[in-house]
Design an enzyme around this catalytic site. Sequence first.
Site: not given
Length: 464
Positions: A13, A17, A87-88, A114, A164, A357
């Site tokens: 992907g 957005r 598509g998947t 995701d 869908e 440090k």
Amino acid sequence: MVMSIGAVILAAGEGKRLKLDAPKPLAPCLDKKLVDFPLREIQKFFSRNKLQGFRTAVVGHQRELVTAYIANRYADVKFAIQAQQLGTADALRSYFNSSAETHKFDFTLVICADTPVVSELELTEMLKLLVEEKCDAVAATFFEANPSGYGRIIRGKTGFHIVEEKDASDDQRKINEVNSGLYLLKTAYVLEHLKNVDSNNKSGEFYLTDIFKDDLNVKALTFPVGDIFLGVNNLEQLERVEKILRLKKIKELRDHGVRFIDSTHTYIDDEVEVGAGTIIYPNTFLSGKTKIGKNVLIEMGSQIKDSFIADNAQVLTYSILDGARLHIGAQVGPLARLRPGADIGEGAKIGNFVEIKKSVLGKGAKVSHLSYVGDAFIGEETNIGCGFITCNYDGANKNVTKIGKNCFIGSDSQTVAPVEIGDNCFVASSTTITKDMPDGAFAISRTPQVTKEGMAHRFIKKKQ
């Protein structure tokens, strides 16, 4: 008989957005990337259920970046290329076309890159149903009060099918059992039905959901909480899944005896370990591979990353630790900073406005106020006064200061490295150490004081 699974992570992907300068699988999530979560949970799923197999990431958009990131962290992960995002089902065809080995597994797992909240537990439940019910395929589903955007589950007498959103009728859109996008399939079954999937739908895509049919031996496993399957398509959803993951982690720690003063304002990444009896105040950030022992105090505003904190240690208000080690009973802060390589010994104390440090402090050593210690070794029970500095950088190289046991280093002193101070030494205030000191030595280098009586009026300015 050992079962085998080919695990497919859909990672092609773009994530427009999200509005990030990275492909969606590499969107940040806690201290990781989105794709790290399914990769990790699949490996845990394999281990828990004693499964054989391998993980394959199907990549597409900015695949060079995604492939490089995964390959650098997961040497065993394989890759398949989805040239166009069609598509998947097209993504799964790309997977099967990538290697003949993919056809030989007993089962095929399909998970989206995701969905970082999905865990090995959900995968194990699906495997259990698939095996016990002798199903050909299982899809994870949940109920959603506002199902807009999700595929709807239409149950038949034997199996079910998925419609869908764009293709659903008005009545079908009223259904609130929805598809999660997580599937566990018999490989032979999916290979048989995948070839028949077409793009005859309003999106013009090849839907993997088309392999589920009312008259086939497929099951929809409904989970009680939909947040598990939340996908990340925008920044609001990213924030939401991070919150879910943190709350999940906090609950786990609380159940094991960690006390939170205000867990709603505490931020803990999922690989952090915390022992029982530890108290954590609000506005703290614990991240990376941090490991905290038992009965530790973490006060408000502390930030701790990739650090080890032993039992009974204390990190006081607004202290920052990065790649540091605190041994038993050590105390840091308030307002202290420990940088990578700081190793604070048992019972040692680092006070306010102190920066350490790449330095080792022995048992009981103290650096209590307004000091910088870098590239140094400080022995047991040595006391460092206020305003001390190790001058470790000569403009080209970092050099080491060594201070022995039971020393007293006066306020406003400096060591110009490389330099070594032996055990039981005394350095007077305002002294600059440029030469080595043997055991038991005393050093003073400040200019003698000159006092002129009655002269102050020459320097004191009066306001006009």
